[in-house]
Design a protein around this motif. Structure first.
Motif, PDB file in Angstrom:
ATOM      1  N   MET A 593     -17.977   3.258 -28.178  1.00 33.49           N
ATOM      2  CA  MET A 593     -19.080   2.365 -27.801  1.00 33.49           C
ATOM      3  C   MET A 593     -18.565   1.139 -27.059  1.00 33.49           C
ATOM      4  N   THR A 594     -17.444   0.592 -27.524  1.00 31.41           N
ATOM      5  CA  THR A 594     -16.877  -0.586 -26.870  1.00 31.41           C
ATOM      6  C   THR A 594     -16.425  -0.257 -25.454  1.00 31.41           C
ATOM      7  N   GLN A 595     -15.788   0.894 -25.307  1.00 35.61           N
ATOM      8  CA  GLN A 595     -15.324   1.305 -23.982  1.00 35.61           C
ATOM      9  C   GLN A 595     -16.478   1.521 -23.011  1.00 35.61           C
ATOM     10  N   GLN A 596     -17.637   1.839 -23.564  1.00 36.20           N
ATOM     11  CA  GLN A 596     -18.806   2.078 -22.714  1.00 36.20           C
ATOM     12  C   GLN A 596     -19.700   0.844 -22.619  1.00 36.20           C
ATOM     13  N   GLY A 597     -19.130  -0.323 -22.934  1.00 31.38           N
ATOM     14  CA  GLY A 597     -19.863  -1.563 -22.718  1.00 31.38           C
ATOM     15  C   GLY A 597     -20.568  -2.125 -23.925  1.00 31.38           C
ATOM     16  N   GLY A 598     -20.483  -1.458 -25.078  1.00 29.30           N
ATOM     17  CA  GLY A 598     -21.086  -1.994 -26.279  1.00 29.30           C
ATOM     18  C   GLY A 598     -20.366  -3.253 -26.728  1.00 29.30           C
ATOM     19  N   VAL A 599     -21.099  -4.175 -27.324  1.00 26.29           N
ATOM     20  CA  VAL A 599     -20.538  -5.455 -27.776  1.00 26.29           C
ATOM     21  C   VAL A 599     -20.696  -5.548 -29.284  1.00 26.29           C
ATOM     22  N   PHE A 600     -19.597  -5.759 -29.992  1.00 28.77           N
ATOM     23  CA  PHE A 600     -19.610  -5.973 -31.433  1.00 28.77           C
ATOM     24  C   PHE A 600     -19.190  -7.408 -31.724  1.00 28.77           C
ATOM     25  N   ALA A 601     -20.067  -8.135 -32.446  1.00 24.45           N
ATOM     26  CA  ALA A 601     -19.755  -9.501 -32.879  1.00 24.45           C
ATOM     27  C   ALA A 601     -19.327 -10.377 -31.706  1.00 24.45           C
ATOM     28  N   GLY A 602     -20.091 -10.324 -30.622  1.00 21.72           N
ATOM     29  CA  GLY A 602     -19.823 -11.176 -29.461  1.00 21.72           C
ATOM     30  C   GLY A 602     -20.886 -12.256 -29.330  1.00 21.72           C
ATOM     31  N   THR A 603     -20.885 -12.930 -28.220  1.00 22.03           N
ATOM     32  CA  THR A 603     -21.914 -13.929 -27.976  1.00 22.03           C
ATOM     33  C   THR A 603     -23.239 -13.253 -27.681  1.00 22.03           C
ATOM     34  N   LYS A 604     -24.332 -14.006 -27.843  1.00 19.10           N
ATOM     35  CA  LYS A 604     -25.635 -13.424 -27.544  1.00 19.10           C
ATOM     36  C   LYS A 604     -25.740 -13.085 -26.067  1.00 19.10           C
ATOM     37  N   ALA A 605     -25.122 -13.911 -25.229  1.00 19.34           N
ATOM     38  CA  ALA A 605     -25.150 -13.635 -23.790  1.00 19.34           C
ATOM     39  C   ALA A 605     -24.480 -12.307 -23.484  1.00 19.34           C
ATOM     40  N   ASP A 606     -23.331 -12.046 -24.122  1.00 16.99           N
ATOM     41  CA  ASP A 606     -22.634 -10.783 -23.894  1.00 16.99           C
ATOM     42  C   ASP A 606     -23.439  -9.609 -24.456  1.00 16.99           C
ATOM     43  N   ALA A 607     -24.032  -9.812 -25.627  1.00 17.85           N
ATOM     44  CA  ALA A 607     -24.755  -8.726 -26.296  1.00 17.85           C
ATOM     45  C   ALA A 607     -26.045  -8.362 -25.570  1.00 17.85           C
ATOM     46  N   THR A 608     -26.530  -9.245 -24.717  1.00 16.22           N
ATOM     47  CA  THR A 608     -27.767  -8.974 -23.979  1.00 16.22           C
ATOM     48  C   THR A 608     -27.536  -8.856 -22.479  1.00 16.22           C
ATOM     49  N   ALA A 609     -26.257  -8.753 -22.080  1.00  8.73           N
ATOM     50  CA  ALA A 609     -25.925  -8.731 -20.648  1.00  8.73           C
ATOM     51  C   ALA A 609     -26.212  -7.388 -19.990  1.00  8.73           C
ATOM     52  N   GLY A 610     -26.514  -6.365 -20.793  1.00  6.27           N
ATOM     53  CA  GLY A 610     -26.816  -5.060 -20.226  1.00  6.27           C
ATOM     54  C   GLY A 610     -25.598  -4.247 -19.854  1.00  6.27           C
ATOM     55  N   THR A 611     -24.457  -4.538 -20.493  1.00  6.39           N
ATOM     56  CA  THR A 611     -23.228  -3.811 -20.156  1.00  6.39           C
ATOM     57  C   THR A 611     -23.163  -2.435 -20.815  1.00  6.39           C
ATOM     58  N   GLU A 612     -23.991  -2.205 -21.828  1.00  2.67           N
ATOM     59  CA  GLU A 612     -23.965  -0.893 -22.480  1.00  2.67           C
ATOM     60  C   GLU A 612     -24.333   0.196 -21.471  1.00  2.67           C
ATOM     61  N   SER A 613     -23.497   1.217 -21.384  1.00  2.00           N
ATOM     62  CA  SER A 613     -23.776   2.315 -20.443  1.00  2.00           C
ATOM     63  C   SER A 613     -24.108   3.602 -21.189  1.00  2.00           C
ATOM     64  N   CYS A 614     -24.588   3.475 -22.417  1.00  2.00           N
ATOM     65  CA  CYS A 614     -24.894   4.640 -23.250  1.00  2.00           C
ATOM     66  C   CYS A 614     -25.857   5.603 -22.562  1.00  2.00           C
ATOM     67  N   ASN A 615     -26.793   5.030 -21.794  1.00  2.00           N
ATOM     68  CA  ASN A 615     -27.823   5.864 -21.170  1.00  2.00           C
ATOM     69  C   ASN A 615     -27.263   6.851 -20.165  1.00  2.00           C
TER      70      ASN A 615
END
Length: 633
Positions: A593-615
């Motif tokens: 998940m991290t490698q695909q852009g998931g954020v664990f225990a990061g800033t709110k800005a990072d967690a909502t930046a849309g970096t997750e590429s799960c889709n």
């Protein structure tokens, strides 16, 4: 070439000449052949059609046809198991005794076969048992008794390597034809509404009809393993709804001829498996009852059905309904119209504070349906202790103040929820006091915007019906009287709840509903470690519902309303990673998940930046679509 030789040529080369030159009479018409058909190329399920079953010189034989999900014949099945039993009728083994199965035996055909197993290479198979039933397993074949034959197929492969799914099929018959009596009491569909895909003994047996064929007094050595006592006792602990309501499992079902046996034929064996404090023969906890002969003298069918159901409570609750008739909001104050009625008689009750049968009635609200609500705790009022601001034509208006409405969200929607308890006795609403029952009403919710009630609001992810598969329809009550799992719980249990950042997996340590509900059912939430989920935890459709497009709500991409998971140290985990890591919690899964852009225990800005590429891979139609890789039924 002679005429005789010509008539033996292959049909394709000789048909015309043969028809004209072979001569002779047309003869009598032959018997119609067995159905054939195209052979199956893909096999997702097996279906068995019984063509003939009966006795020849006391030996049972069966002829059956096997097809796949598309009604294409399945040829080359290498093995099968055949199980036989007979059903003796009610009273046959003693006055008051229920009908019961008597086991003859089981014969397995694989590399070798006790009887005669024949593959006719057309999707049709035959089997003859190795010996007569009479005397098998010490049982006497009873003329006119209902016989049962169970066939278990699958768990192996065709000669070309095609795997065969496991299938159980049964046929009940009498030597003279269709059986005159049955014991069809419970449906496997009822069991699987909670258990997903119930199967035992290496997943070989997955039908109630198979289970009872073996789990009877002539097959098992321990009486506790006879089917009815065994099933009852296994559900005594951890059952997710009231045990006293027998129709949880014994549902009225016209397709089951004997579905009312549970209250029409009381026996020590069945009743004692739940009423474990009673020893009937010894007279402990009950007058001495050495046999079942006199059970019905006291425990008649109507009485038994009444005391093992919620009929009285249901009758009382049916006389009370809370209707929300209007809503509007200004400056964080929502004004709600409430009408209390008897939907059966049409009577309109007064305001809650004037009704002596109202024990508790609450109304509360939260705002921000498109963002999963703005605050962690909804604002509430108690109607039985709150005066209405106005009353007209039976509608009493109340105000809930202090809703949080951030600037720019005025065009959003909110949700109103109702919960309550009323007092009852003998199926009627009565004044609250000592000696009366206090009943929880069905909670409900409605959406609203700044000017009116609306049909649109926060997305629906689970429904009371899907939760009711195990918990019954809104009978699971939290915080005293909250049972609307579909839309009520989320007003407080939302993303504003914080997860314990120090937990091994913070997703298991938050009251945010979407995290909480997954952790609870996996036995991962503190205090619920012994919870034993009865279904397949990966079958998301057990709880999730379909959206307006008919797509299961677990599908990716997530709704834009889903917020990241908030942790107690001020950090955040991105939305998809938070949900998926509740179940997929290994280091490798988290690394992925991290490698695909998931954020664990990061800033709110990072967690909502849309970096997750799960889709990219896991959305609908993706190579590993979550709807395909989960065992969704």
């Amino acid at each position: 070439m002679s005429i005789k030789r010509l008539c033996r040529l292959p049909l394709a080369g000789a048909t015309l000449l043969a028809l004209t030159a072979c001569g002779g009479s047309d003869g009598e018409p032959g018997k119609p052949g067995d159905p054939g058909g195209e052979p199956a190329m893909t096999i997702e399920s097996l279906h068995v059609e019984f063509m003939d079953v009966g006795f020849t010189d006391g030996i049972a034989s069966v002829k059956y046809r096997v097809t796949n999900q598309d009604d294409e014949v399945v040829v080359g099945i290498p093995s099968a198991t055949f199980i036989a039993a007979q059903l003796v009728p009610e009273g046959y083994t003693g006055a008051g005794n229920a009908s019961t199965w008597q086991y003859f035996g089981s014969e397995n055909c694989a590399a070798t076969c006790p009887g005669t197993y024949t593959d006719l290479k057309t999707g049709i198979y035959t089997y003859s048992f190795a010996a007569p039933f009479d005397g098998m397993n010490g049982q006497t074949l009873i003329e006119g008794a209902t016989q049962r034959l169970v066939i278990k197929l699958g768990g192996d492969s065709l000669p070309d390597g095609t795997p065969l799914p496991i299938t159980n099929a049964h046929k009940d018959w009498q030597s003279a034809g269709e059986p005159a009596y049955t014991r069809d009491i419970v449906s496997i569909d009822t069991c699987n509404s909670c258990h997903s895909n119930l199967a035992f003994h290496g997943s070989r047996y997955n039908q109630v009809e198979t289970c009872v064929t073996c789990h009877n007094a002539t097959r098992v050595s321990n009486p506790a393993n006879v089917f009815a006592p065994m099933v009852h006792s296994k559900h005594l602990a951890g059952f997710p709804q009231p045990l006293a309501d027998c129709e949880t499992c014994h549902k009225p079902d016209a397709a089951l001829a004997d579905n009312q046996n549970w209250h029409k034929i009381p026996t020590m064996e069945a009743c004692g498996s739940c009423h474990t404090n009673i020893n009937f023969p010894a007279g402990e906890g009950h007058p001495a009852q050495p046999t079942n002969a006199n059970c019905v003298a006291c425990h008649n069918a109507d009485w038994t059905a009444e005391v093992h159901s919620d009929k009285a409570a249901d009758d009382a609750l049916a006389a009370f309904e809370v209707q929300l008739t209007s809503a509007s909001m200004a400056a964080g104050t929502v004004t709600v119209g409430v009408k209390l009625v008897n939907p059966q008689s049409g009577e309109v009750y007064g305001a809650a504070d004037s009704l002596d049968f109202v024990s508790d009635l609450r109304l509360y609200a939260n705002w921000g349906g498109s963002m999963d609500y703005t605050t962690r705790s909804a604002r509430s009022i108690r109607l039985q202790s709150t005066a209405a601001v106005s009353s007209e034509n039976g509608v009493n208006s109340y105000q809930i103040t202090g809703l949080t409405v951030p600037a720019g969200t005025e065009a959003d929607t909110g949700t109103l929820a109702v919960q309550g308890r009323v007092c009852a006795a003998d199926g009627k609403l009565v004044a609250c006091g000592d000696g009366v029952d206090v009943l929880v009403i069905k909670s409900s919710h409605r959406f609203f915007d700044a000017s009116a009630l609306t049909t649109a609001g926060r997305r629906t992810v689970v429904t009371n019906e899907t939760c009711g598969n195990c918990h019954s329809d809104q009978k699971l009550n939290f915080h005293g009287a909250r049972n609307d799992l579909e839309g009520q719980c989320q007003l407080c249990h939302n993303h504003n709840m914080q997860a314990d950042a120090t937990a091994a997996n913070p997703a298991h340590a938050t009251a945010d509903f979407k995290q909480l509900i997954h952790a609870l059912h996996r036995g991962k939430f503190a205090g619920f470690e012994t919870l034993n989920y009865p279904g397949n935890i990966g079958n998301c459709a057990q709880c999730h519902t379909n959206n307006a497009d008919g797509v299961l709500s677990v599908a990716l991409p997530l709704s834009s309303a889903v917020q990241p998971m908030a942790l107690s140290d001020g950090s955040f985990t991105s939305a998809t990673a938070a949900i998926c890591s509740n179940c997929h919690e290994s280091d490798s899964a988290r690394n992925h998940m991290t490698q695909q852009g998931g954020v664990f225990a990061g800033t709110k800005a990072d967690a909502t930046a849309g970096t997750e590429s799960c889709n990219t891979c896991h959305s609908q139609g993706g190579v590993v679509d979550v709807l395909k890789v989960h065992p969704i039924k």
